[in-house]
Design an enzyme around this catalytic site. Structure first.
Site, PDB file in Angstrom:
ATOM      1  N   SER A 157       0.840  -1.190   0.000  1.00 37.81           N
ATOM      2  CA  SER A 157       0.000   0.000   0.000  1.00 37.81           C
ATOM      3  C   SER A 157       0.883   1.251   0.000  1.00 37.81           C
ATOM      4  O   SER A 157       1.694   1.430  -0.906  1.00 37.81           O
ATOM      5  CB  SER A 157      -0.960  -0.042   1.190  1.00 37.81           C
ATOM      6  OG  SER A 157      -2.020   0.860   1.012  1.00 37.81           O
ATOM      7  N   ASP A 170      -9.076  -5.745  -5.042  1.00 39.27           N
ATOM      8  CA  ASP A 170      -8.558  -4.463  -4.562  1.00 39.27           C
ATOM      9  C   ASP A 170      -8.979  -3.355  -5.526  1.00 39.27           C
ATOM     10  O   ASP A 170      -8.730  -3.441  -6.734  1.00 39.27           O
ATOM     11  CB  ASP A 170      -7.031  -4.533  -4.468  1.00 39.27           C
ATOM     12  CG  ASP A 170      -6.405  -3.288  -3.873  1.00 39.27           C
ATOM     13  OD1 ASP A 170      -7.136  -2.356  -3.500  1.00 39.27           O
ATOM     14  OD2 ASP A 170      -5.161  -3.261  -3.785  1.00 39.27           O
ATOM     15  N   HIS A 212      -7.229  -5.988  -0.589  1.00 43.47           N
ATOM     16  CA  HIS A 212      -6.082  -5.127  -0.341  1.00 43.47           C
ATOM     17  C   HIS A 212      -5.457  -5.476   1.015  1.00 43.47           C
ATOM     18  O   HIS A 212      -6.141  -5.575   2.031  1.00 43.47           O
ATOM     19  CB  HIS A 212      -6.548  -3.667  -0.354  1.00 43.47           C
ATOM     20  CG  HIS A 212      -5.446  -2.675  -0.212  1.00 43.47           C
ATOM     21  ND1 HIS A 212      -4.663  -2.283  -1.279  1.00 43.47           N
ATOM     22  CD2 HIS A 212      -4.988  -1.981   0.862  1.00 43.47           C
ATOM     23  CE1 HIS A 212      -3.786  -1.383  -0.870  1.00 43.47           C
ATOM     24  NE2 HIS A 212      -3.956  -1.202   0.430  1.00 43.47           N
TER      25      HIS A 212
END
Length: 333
Positions: free
Chosen positions: A162, A261, A292
């Site tokens: 991320s 995601d 995610h």
């Protein structure tokens, strides 16, 4: 006081500027199998926390593989991990990060150092980038830190999920432009990267994605420099000044994506961007049924073990040439 920004369970920003962050409970980071939580295996690693810069509150947690008292007899690769959290939340001490990285150091047979950088909105970008670069410099400074001495600094891999995947990209460019003497970069492992832009990808327009999109927009609003929008190069990296020469000098890259995601298309666009700049080896791997940062929320799940195995294969791939300290190389596809 009024709450002006909130991610339930993680972050509240109040009208007077006060920030309140919440530490998720350990049971948050698990996946049920047949109706029962997975049991945590006995740890086969050691860990310790170190201070990078006390004045700036930069620290790190180092993970070292150790099974039944075994001590590796040769230097191990070093994997530097940058945690996610939209640049606003997260710490390497969270159970999900700790469990994933401890398991990774064992599976990968490498030293892992996970950096705790300063967070927005108190410290907007590029502070996180500055802190992570300072951690890379710290690695090469003489000190009595045996687990760093056990690492081969000519075989360094940058990894993160991320926001941490975003940091990996920006650290790579910074190291090209301002090399850290004695540090050799061998590859990048970019997991579910946090990129974006003012335009919307198809996944972001779906009705079911709106809560997620609002959250990511808020993270960017809190972390980008004042007055910047999501087309800023920190967010939309294709808008940054990356020369073709720098593109060709990128080490080998694997971009890991999750099929469920909302950010998946931004990750694909990033891989396409690297290839357009001449990067010689860019691989995209997709876990179709995962969300995610699944490996952080479910560090003991089978999909997480597969990710750890794929990362270990990347690090120990036999046809990857050794990397002289301070020099970038890439292997052919």
């Amino acid at each position: 006081m009024e709450v002006v920004a909130e991610i339930p369970g993680f972050l509240k920003v109040f009208s007077d500027g006060t920030i309140k962050r919440f530490t998720p409970k350990e049971e948050t980071f698990q996946r049920e199998a047949d109706g029962a939580p997975l049991a945590s295996p006995p740890p086969a690693f050691k860990f310790r926390d170190v201070v990078i810069d006390a004045a700036k509150h930069i620290s790190a947690r180092i993970f070292y593989p150790s099974k039944d008292g075994e001590t590796p007899t040769s230097q191990l690769p070093l994997l530097v991990y940058f945690h996610g959290g939209g640049f606003c939340v997260g710490t390497t001490t969270w159970h999900g990060f700790h469990a994933f990285l401890g398991g990774l150091c064992v599976q990968c047979r490498c030293v892992v150092i996970s950096v705790d950088y300063r967070l927005a909105p108190e410290h907007r970008l590029p502070v996180a980038y500055d802190d992570c670069y300072a951690a890379l410099e710290w690695l090469t400074e003489p000190r009595d830190e045996p687990w760093v001495r056990a690492a081969d600094l000519s075989r360094v891999f940058l990894a993160g999920e991320s926001a941490g995947g975003n940091i990996v990209h920006h650290m790579t460019l910074r190291l090209m432009r301002n090399p850290v003497r004695g540090l050799g970069l061998s590859g990048l492992l970019i997991i579910h990267p946090f990129f974006g832009g003012e335009a919307r990808m198809a996944e972001e327009t779906a009705e079911a994605a709106q809560a997620w999109v609002q959250a990511t927009d808020m993270f960017w609003r809190l972390s980008l420099p004042e007055g910047a929008d999501r087309d800023h190069p920190f967010c939309r990296v294709e808008n940054g000044l990356v020369s073709d020469d720098e593109g060709r000098r990128f080490p080998r890259v694997t971009v890991f994506l999750a099929g469920k995601d909302v950010l998946k298309s931004w990750g694909n666009l990033y891989a396409t961007f690297l290839r357009s700049k001449g990067a010689k080896e860019v691989t995209v791997l997709v876990a179709e049924e995962e969300i995610h940062a699944h490996h952080i929320f479910f560090p003991l799940a089978e999909a997480t073990r597969l990710l750890q195995s794929q990362m270990a294969d990347f690090v120990h791939r036999q046809d990857a040439p050794p990397v002289p300290a301070g020099i970038y190389v890439h292997s052919k596809c």
